[in-house]
Design a protein around this motif. Sequence first.
Motif, PDB file in Angstrom:
ATOM      1  N   GLU A 143     -40.592  20.941  35.215  1.00 47.36           N
ATOM      2  CA  GLU A 143     -40.497  22.252  34.400  1.00 47.36           C
ATOM      3  C   GLU A 143     -41.393  23.168  35.236  1.00 47.36           C
ATOM      4  O   GLU A 143     -42.617  22.494  36.251  1.00 47.36           O
ATOM      5  CB  GLU A 143     -40.984  22.490  33.414  1.00 47.36           C
ATOM      6  CG  GLU A 143     -40.504  21.815  32.154  1.00 47.36           C
ATOM      7  CD  GLU A 143     -40.678  21.954  30.700  1.00 47.36           C
ATOM      8  OE1 GLU A 143     -41.783  22.852  30.918  1.00 47.36           O
ATOM      9  OE2 GLU A 143     -40.934  21.679  29.938  1.00 47.36           O
TER      10      GLU A 143
ATOM     11  N   SER B 129     -49.589  17.451  33.362  1.00 46.56           N
ATOM     12  CA  SER B 129     -48.836  17.654  31.768  1.00 46.56           C
ATOM     13  C   SER B 129     -47.938  16.679  32.186  1.00 46.56           C
ATOM     14  O   SER B 129     -46.845  16.270  31.284  1.00 46.56           O
ATOM     15  CB  SER B 129     -48.859  18.246  31.781  1.00 46.56           C
ATOM     16  OG  SER B 129     -49.140  19.755  31.530  1.00 46.56           O
TER      17      SER B 129
ATOM     18  N   THR C 277     -33.745  17.922  35.530  1.00 43.00           N
ATOM     19  CA  THR C 277     -34.080  16.064  35.194  1.00 43.00           C
ATOM     20  C   THR C 277     -33.489  15.375  36.242  1.00 43.00           C
ATOM     21  O   THR C 277     -32.765  15.596  36.984  1.00 43.00           O
ATOM     22  CB  THR C 277     -33.105  16.186  34.084  1.00 43.00           C
ATOM     23  OG1 THR C 277     -31.570  15.984  34.179  1.00 43.00           O
ATOM     24  CG2 THR C 277     -32.961  17.098  33.426  1.00 43.00           C
TER      25      THR C 277
ATOM     26  N   SER D  67     -40.855   8.376  25.969  1.00 38.58           N
ATOM     27  CA  SER D  67     -39.886   8.993  25.745  1.00 38.58           C
ATOM     28  C   SER D  67     -39.312   9.795  26.367  1.00 38.58           C
ATOM     29  O   SER D  67     -38.050  10.952  26.127  1.00 38.58           O
ATOM     30  CB  SER D  67     -40.081   8.824  23.862  1.00 38.58           C
ATOM     31  OG  SER D  67     -40.409   9.467  23.324  1.00 38.58           O
ATOM     32  N   LEU D  68     -40.605  10.685  27.092  1.00 38.65           N
ATOM     33  CA  LEU D  68     -40.583  12.268  27.403  1.00 38.65           C
ATOM     34  C   LEU D  68     -40.606  12.224  28.681  1.00 38.65           C
ATOM     35  O   LEU D  68     -38.949  12.444  29.406  1.00 38.65           O
ATOM     36  CB  LEU D  68     -41.488  12.232  26.772  1.00 38.65           C
ATOM     37  CG  LEU D  68     -41.228  14.088  27.829  1.00 38.65           C
ATOM     38  CD1 LEU D  68     -40.360  15.388  26.782  1.00 38.65           C
ATOM     39  CD2 LEU D  68     -42.762  15.131  26.619  1.00 38.65           C
ATOM     40  N   ARG D  69     -41.065  11.381  29.372  1.00 38.42           N
ATOM     41  CA  ARG D  69     -40.735  11.349  30.939  1.00 38.42           C
ATOM     42  C   ARG D  69     -41.469  12.825  32.180  1.00 38.42           C
ATOM     43  O   ARG D  69     -40.201  12.572  32.142  1.00 38.42           O
ATOM     44  CB  ARG D  69     -40.425  10.216  31.508  1.00 38.42           C
ATOM     45  CG  ARG D  69     -40.510   8.830  30.972  1.00 38.42           C
ATOM     46  CD  ARG D  69     -39.872   7.420  31.385  1.00 38.42           C
ATOM     47  NE  ARG D  69     -40.150   7.125  32.417  1.00 38.42           N
ATOM     48  CZ  ARG D  69     -41.577   6.364  32.663  1.00 38.42           C
ATOM     49  NH1 ARG D  69     -41.388   5.795  31.684  1.00 38.42           N
ATOM     50  NH2 ARG D  69     -41.991   6.303  33.943  1.00 38.42           N
ATOM     51  N   ASN D  70     -41.504  13.846  31.139  1.00 34.47           N
ATOM     52  CA  ASN D  70     -41.881  14.995  31.458  1.00 34.47           C
ATOM     53  C   ASN D  70     -42.783  15.416  32.758  1.00 34.47           C
ATOM     54  O   ASN D  70     -43.881  14.660  32.048  1.00 34.47           O
ATOM     55  CB  ASN D  70     -41.632  15.864  30.557  1.00 34.47           C
ATOM     56  CG  ASN D  70     -41.416  17.318  31.049  1.00 34.47           C
ATOM     57  OD1 ASN D  70     -40.378  17.749  31.212  1.00 34.47           O
ATOM     58  ND2 ASN D  70     -42.116  18.057  30.678  1.00 34.47           N
TER      59      ASN D  70
ATOM     60  N   SER E  74     -46.244  13.140  31.399  1.00 36.91           N
ATOM     61  CA  SER E  74     -46.199  11.881  30.303  1.00 36.91           C
ATOM     62  C   SER E  74     -45.298  10.940  30.192  1.00 36.91           C
ATOM     63  O   SER E  74     -44.111  11.370  31.026  1.00 36.91           O
ATOM     64  CB  SER E  74     -45.274  13.015  29.143  1.00 36.91           C
ATOM     65  OG  SER E  74     -46.026  13.980  28.919  1.00 36.91           O
ATOM     66  N   TYR E  75     -45.317   9.578  30.245  1.00 35.00           N
ATOM     67  CA  TYR E  75     -44.470   8.607  30.676  1.00 35.00           C
ATOM     68  C   TYR E  75     -43.850   8.347  29.269  1.00 35.00           C
ATOM     69  O   TYR E  75     -43.481   9.717  28.453  1.00 35.00           O
ATOM     70  CB  TYR E  75     -45.438   7.616  30.478  1.00 35.00           C
ATOM     71  CG  TYR E  75     -45.427   7.857  31.951  1.00 35.00           C
ATOM     72  CD1 TYR E  75     -44.555   7.791  33.659  1.00 35.00           C
ATOM     73  CD2 TYR E  75     -47.523   8.384  32.459  1.00 35.00           C
ATOM     74  CE1 TYR E  75     -45.640   7.276  34.436  1.00 35.00           C
ATOM     75  CE2 TYR E  75     -47.198   8.193  33.714  1.00 35.00           C
ATOM     76  CZ  TYR E  75     -46.550   8.871  34.906  1.00 35.00           C
ATOM     77  OH  TYR E  75     -46.815   8.333  35.681  1.00 35.00           O
TER      78      TYR E  75
ATOM     79  N   HIS F 153     -38.282  11.648  34.225  1.00 34.27           N
ATOM     80  CA  HIS F 153     -37.042  11.971  33.778  1.00 34.27           C
ATOM     81  C   HIS F 153     -36.455  13.906  34.106  1.00 34.27           C
ATOM     82  O   HIS F 153     -35.612  14.191  34.106  1.00 34.27           O
ATOM     83  CB  HIS F 153     -36.666  11.932  32.712  1.00 34.27           C
ATOM     84  CG  HIS F 153     -35.246  12.393  31.793  1.00 34.27           C
ATOM     85  ND1 HIS F 153     -35.474  13.505  30.843  1.00 34.27           N
ATOM     86  CD2 HIS F 153     -34.253  12.160  33.095  1.00 34.27           C
ATOM     87  CE1 HIS F 153     -33.500  13.480  30.805  1.00 34.27           C
ATOM     88  NE2 HIS F 153     -32.899  12.669  31.240  1.00 34.27           N
ATOM     89  N   ARG F 154     -38.090  14.311  33.911  1.00 30.43           N
ATOM     90  CA  ARG F 154     -37.783  15.518  33.513  1.00 30.43           C
ATOM     91  C   ARG F 154     -38.840  16.474  33.691  1.00 30.43           C
ATOM     92  O   ARG F 154     -39.822  16.275  33.905  1.00 30.43           O
ATOM     93  CB  ARG F 154     -37.510  16.478  32.356  1.00 30.43           C
ATOM     94  CG  ARG F 154     -36.564  18.042  32.040  1.00 30.43           C
ATOM     95  CD  ARG F 154     -36.692  17.890  30.442  1.00 30.43           C
ATOM     96  NE  ARG F 154     -36.686  19.665  30.900  1.00 30.43           N
ATOM     97  CZ  ARG F 154     -37.913  20.751  29.934  1.00 30.43           C
ATOM     98  NH1 ARG F 154     -38.374  19.967  30.031  1.00 30.43           N
ATOM     99  NH2 ARG F 154     -37.135  21.873  30.163  1.00 30.43           N
TER     100      ARG F 154
END
Length: 209
Positions: free
Chosen positions: A150, A104, A194, A109-112, A106-107, A147-148
């Motif tokens: 999970e 999952s 993070t 604004s989320l970068r997760n 994501s780049y 950035h994050r």
Amino acid sequence: MFGLRAKPPELREDAWDEPPHGTLLLRRLKLADRREWHAVRRANRDWLTPWEATVPFVEGEPHPTGGTYSDYLSSLNASARAGESFMWGMFVDGRFAGQISLGSISYGSLRNAHIGYWVSQEFAGRGITPTAVAMIVDYAFQDLKLHRIEINIRPENRASLRVAEKLGLRFEGLRERYLHINGQWADHNAYAITAEECGLGMMRRWRNG
């Protein structure tokens, strides 16, 4: 768009004086791994089934079939090319021990991203999984500039919970009926970290206790 991100790199950790007491190599699965992959999966069926993700039946939608090992690799490679997820086999001193994924992705604004993993019962408790997770977290933050991260874990899965706790991930709460696991919707504990919290690196944090 993703350039060199189109396939996961090999990641290696030599740890003779600390867990996992040998060489841990994370690399893409290959067709040549088919026999060993099937053997380990068969040997660990009872160990893994309670925690395995499943696909719920939805009327009107085609239900996926198991497919072949080659189909599985094709799916992994397609997801990697799309920049959606990477999957590594965990090899301890050359022996296949399990898998770990960064999914999952994501780049913007989320970068997760999410990390998932499984390890053979034979290799459990040897520090292999937390070491592999630390390697992937460092890759995600340092190379992909995410950035994050999970990790979502069944509350009953004490072995996996210990991985998140050992690495100092932050507990964010219970996600009710979050994923379809072993044929039913199951609650999960959510853990996250993070880039700012990780500081100089997860591997350094893991090694320094």
